[in-house]
Design a protein around this motif. Structure first.
Motif, mmCIF file in Angstrom:
data_model
loop_
_atom_site.group_PDB
_atom_site.id
_atom_site.type_symbol
_atom_site.label_atom_id
_atom_site.label_comp_id
_atom_site.label_asym_id
_atom_site.label_seq_id
_atom_site.Cartn_x
_atom_site.Cartn_y
_atom_site.Cartn_z
ATOM 1 N N LEU A 156 39.162 38.915 38.769
ATOM 2 C CA LEU A 156 38.076 38.487 39.653
ATOM 3 C C LEU A 156 38.040 39.283 40.953
ATOM 4 N N ASP A 158 37.603 42.921 43.280
ATOM 5 C CA ASP A 158 36.563 43.956 43.245
ATOM 6 C C ASP A 158 37.133 45.342 42.941
ATOM 7 N N SER A 284 37.280 45.664 37.458
ATOM 8 C CA SER A 284 36.800 44.537 38.264
ATOM 9 C C SER A 284 35.842 43.661 37.440
ATOM 10 N N GLN A 285 36.031 42.367 37.506
ATOM 11 C CA GLN A 285 35.181 41.359 36.849
ATOM 12 C C GLN A 285 35.238 41.416 35.317
#
Ligand code: TA6
Length: 300
Positions: A156, A158, A284-285
């Motif tokens: 979660l 960046d 990221s994500q």
């Protein structure tokens, strides 16, 4: 907590909850198999298939500690987000999620007769001090004639994040002298005890304790063949490129307060995960999953 779980999942057939010491045990029993999982560390402590030889597959120490102060010694502890020594002093070995209480998000009767469980742990103020990465970690467990555990990391933050991880499975065996692990052929063995230069594994592995080796770049499923009990446990894996084989032997075991000195011939850790150069990098994500399925068959 116990009362709340019993109420929340009362509609799920085959699920029971109990407390041992200060930890909660979830039992999931179907027509084909039975497993016990603890919310302490999201650790599977027991698995018995009602097919094959029908015996317990996992080893748990007779001196394991159930007060929540440390992981229960045995079963399938989860090492994450690092495997082995901590990246800096003061942090626990093998990551921190085996020391945390996981939340049981879901338990259900699957259409094929198995029971599915989902446990979860996520970043909070405490984890961010140990590892500065916001994350969500989901553990799905499917219990039937086989046991499947699947660990999904969602990054979660960046930035891309790298981590190492393992299902640190402790198997119950008849005798360390008569077991073999096959499926490691072609992988690169790093001996943690001698720090010798890596060698390519050829043939099935016999274990001469003490043994503590990492095998990189796995190419096929593993089989733990146990002549004494005439049983084979197949360890299938996806999203996991490494294995670790560990048995402390007669001397090293004396350093473990939660293992009996004479327990080593009856246990063997055959772990699958992503270790050393097989570390995973998650954008990221994005998410990454590793999955392991245990299947016990009788050799007779
Ligand atoms: O997987 C093998 C290993 O990393 C060994 O080096 C050994 O110390 C073992 O795990 C147990 O570690 P623990 O932190 O659970 O005491």
């Amino acid at each position: 907590m116990l009362g709340q779980l019993k109420q929340q999942f009362a509609h799920v057939k085959g699920i029971t909850f109990e407390q041992r010491g200060s930890i909660i045990l979830i039992s999931a029993e179907t027509e084909d198999g039975r497993a016990v999982v603890t919310t302490q560390g999201g650790c599977v402590l027991s698995f018995q298939s009602k097919q094959g030889d029908q015996q317990e597959c996992l080893w748990v120490s007779e001196s394991a500690i159930y007060d929540g102060s440390k992981p229960v010694r045995g079963g399938i502890p989860i090492c994450w987000p690092w495997f082995g020594a901590a990246p800096r002093e003061g942090l626990p070995a093998h990551g921190f999620v085996r020391n945390r209480v996981w939340q049981l998000l879901n338990a259900e009767n699957l259409s094929d007769g198995r029971i599915g469980l989902e446990l979860m742990v996520e970043s909070d103020e405490e984890t961010l001090v140990m590892w500065p990465v916001p994350f969500k970690l989901s553990l799905k467990i499917e219990v039937g004639a086989t046991l499947t555990v699947s660990l999904t990391t969602t990054n979660l933050s960046d930035q891309s994040q790298s981590l190492t991880e393992a299902f640190h499975s402790y198997f119950a065996i008849a005798d360390i002298q008569t077991v073999q692990v096959s499926g490691l052929e072609g992988s690169e063995q790093h001996d943690k005890l001698t720090s010798a230069a890596p060698v390519t594994q050829t043939g099935a592995l016999s274990v001469s304790p003490p043994m503590d080796s990492v095998f990189l770049n796995l190419q096929q499923p593993l089989q733990l063949q146990d002549k004494g009990w005439q049983r084979q446990i197949e360890i299938q894996h996806q999203g996991a490129a490494s294995a670790v084989v560990w048995n402390p032997g007669a001397e090293i075991i004396k350093g473990f307060a939660d293992m009996d000195d004479r327990a080593w011939p009856g246990m063997l850790c055959v772990e699958v995960g992503n270790v050393l150069q097989n570390a995973v990098t998650i954008p990221s994500q994005a998410s990454h999953s590793m999955t392991m399925t245990l299947k016990a068959t009788s050799l007779t």
